[in-house]
Design an enzyme around this catalytic site. Structure first.
Site, PDB file in Angstrom:
ATOM      1  N   TYR A 159       0.806  -1.190   0.081  1.00  0.00           N
ATOM      2  CA  TYR A 159      -0.064  -0.007  -0.054  1.00  0.00           C
ATOM      3  C   TYR A 159       1.104   1.255   0.024  1.00  0.00           C
ATOM      4  O   TYR A 159       0.648   2.144  -0.642  1.00  0.00           O
ATOM      5  CB  TYR A 159      -0.971  -0.256   1.066  1.00  0.00           C
ATOM      6  N   LYS A 163       0.929   4.103  -2.836  1.00  0.00           N
ATOM      7  CA  LYS A 163       0.631   5.216  -2.545  1.00  0.00           C
ATOM      8  C   LYS A 163       1.723   6.302  -2.840  1.00  0.00           C
ATOM      9  O   LYS A 163       1.450   7.578  -2.953  1.00  0.00           O
ATOM     10  CB  LYS A 163      -0.108   5.492  -1.060  1.00  0.00           C
TER      11      LYS A 163
END
Ligand code: NAP
Length: 260
Positions: A159, A163
Site C-alpha cells: 500500500y 501510495k
C-alpha cells in the site's frame, strides 16, 4: 450557481466511503457525476442518492457504472459509457482502493499485485483513458488518492509503495498534461472513518470506537477525519480556483504527518 455547473465528474470507488463523500460534494456543487465501482447495482444505488437540479447549464444527471479499475477493457468501456451517457468528461477522481496488509515476510504475490493493481495500475488506466477527452477539450482535472501511509507504515509495504507511486504519477501528469489545460494533484488523507479503517480495527481485534478514539488521541487536532474533509479538498483542487496548482500532494490528516 455551483462551482461545477455543467461539468461531468467521474469518481472511482464512489459507492461508499471517501469516494461517496466526494461524489456527493461534486453533485451538491452542480456536477453531473458518474460513480464507477466494482458492483454496478451499488454504484447505481449511490448515484441515485446524489442531489440533482436544473440549472442554466442543463439538468444534472448521475450514473452508476460497474467497473474494475485494474482491467483495461473494463476501464475503457466505463469511460466510453460516461461520455455517451453524460456527454463529456471534465474531472477524474482516482479513489478506488483496497488493502491487503501483511508484514513483508508473510505478504503474498497476490497481496502485492492486488494493491498495486487497484491503486496504481487503476489510476494509470483511468487517467490514460480520460486524458484523450481532456486534451481534446483543453480542460481536465485529475485528483488521485494517496495516503500518509506513503511515508511508510508497518504491514503495508504494498500500500505504501502504491501510495508513494501515486505522488510520482501526479507530478509527471502535471508536467505532461499542463500544456493542455489539465491539472493533476494527489490528496494524502490521514485516518478517515470509513469501512476501510473499520476493517483494520476488526483485523487487529479492536472495537471500532476504541480504534477511532486511539487515532484521535494521537492526532494534533484530536479527532479522526471524515469523508467530507477529503471531499472539501478534492472540490478545491478540481475547481478553477486551483488552476495554478498541479503535481502537488496535499496532506489532509489533521497534522498526523507532522508528529509521525
Ligand atoms: P472503502 O470504504 O474501502 O471504499 C473503497 C471503494 O473502492 C469501495 O466502494 C470498493 O468497492 C471500491 N473498489 C475496490 N476495488 C475496486 C476496483 N478494482 N475497481 C473499482 N472500485 C473498486 O475505502 P475508503 O476508506 O473510502 O478509501 C478511499 C480511498 O482513500 C482509497 O484509495 C484509500 O486507499 C484512500 N485512503 C483512505 C484512508 C482512510 O483512512 N480511510 C486513508 C488514506 C487514504 P467494493 O465495495 O465493491 O469493495
Amino acid at each position: 450557481m455551483g462551482r461545477f455547473d455543467g461539468r461531468v465528474a467521474v469518481v472511482t470507488g464512489g459507492a461508499r466511503g471517501i469516494g461517496r463523500g466526494i461524489a456527493s460534494r461534486f453533485a451538491d456543487e452542480g456536477a453531473s457525476v458518474a460513480i464507477l465501482d466494482l458492483d454496478e447495482a451499488q454504484a447505481a444505488e449511490a448515484a441515485g442518492q446524489l442531489a440533482s437540479s436544473d440549472s442554466a447549464d442543463g439538468t444534472q444527471r448521475h450514473v452508476g457504472i460497474g467497473c474494475d479499475v485494474s482491467e483495461t477493457a473494463s476501464v475503457q468501456a466505463a469511460v466510453d459509457r460516461v461520455v455517451a451517457e453524460l456527454g463529456a468528461l471534465h474531472i477524474l477522481v482516482n479513489n478506488a482502493g483496497v488493502t491487503r496488509d501483511n508484514l513483508l515476510f508473510k505478504m503474498s504475490d497476490d497481496d502485492w499485485d492486488m494493491v498495486i493493481g487497484v491503486h496504481l495500475r487503476g489510476a494509470f488506466l483511468m487517467t490514460r483513458a480520460a486524458q484523450k477527452h481532456f486534451v481534446e477539450q483543453k480542460y481536465g482535472k485529475v485528483v488521485c488518492l494517496s495516503s500518509v501511509s506513503a511515508l511508510g507504515n508497518r504491514g503495508q509495504a504494498n500500500y505504501a509503495a502504491a501510495k508513494m507511486g501515486i505522488q510520482g504519477f501526479v507530478r509527471t501528469l502535471g508536467i505532461e498534461l499542463g500544456p493542455f489545460g489539465v491539472t493533476a494533484n494527489a490528496i494524502a488523507p490521514g485516518f478517515i472513518a470509513t469501512d476501510m479503517t473499520d476493517a483494520t480495527a476488526a483485523r487487529i481485534g479492536m472495537p471500532v470506537e476504541e480504534f477511532r478514539q486511539a487515532a484521535a488521541d494521537r492526532n494534533p487536532v484530536r479527532r479522526v477525519g471524515y469523508p467530507d474533509d477529503i471531499a472539501a479538498a478534492a472540490a478545491f483542487l478540481c475547481s478553477d480556483e486551483a488552476s495554478y496548482i498541479t503535481g502537488q500532494t496535499l496532506y489532509v490528516d489533521g497534522g498526523a504527518k507532522l508528529v509521525s
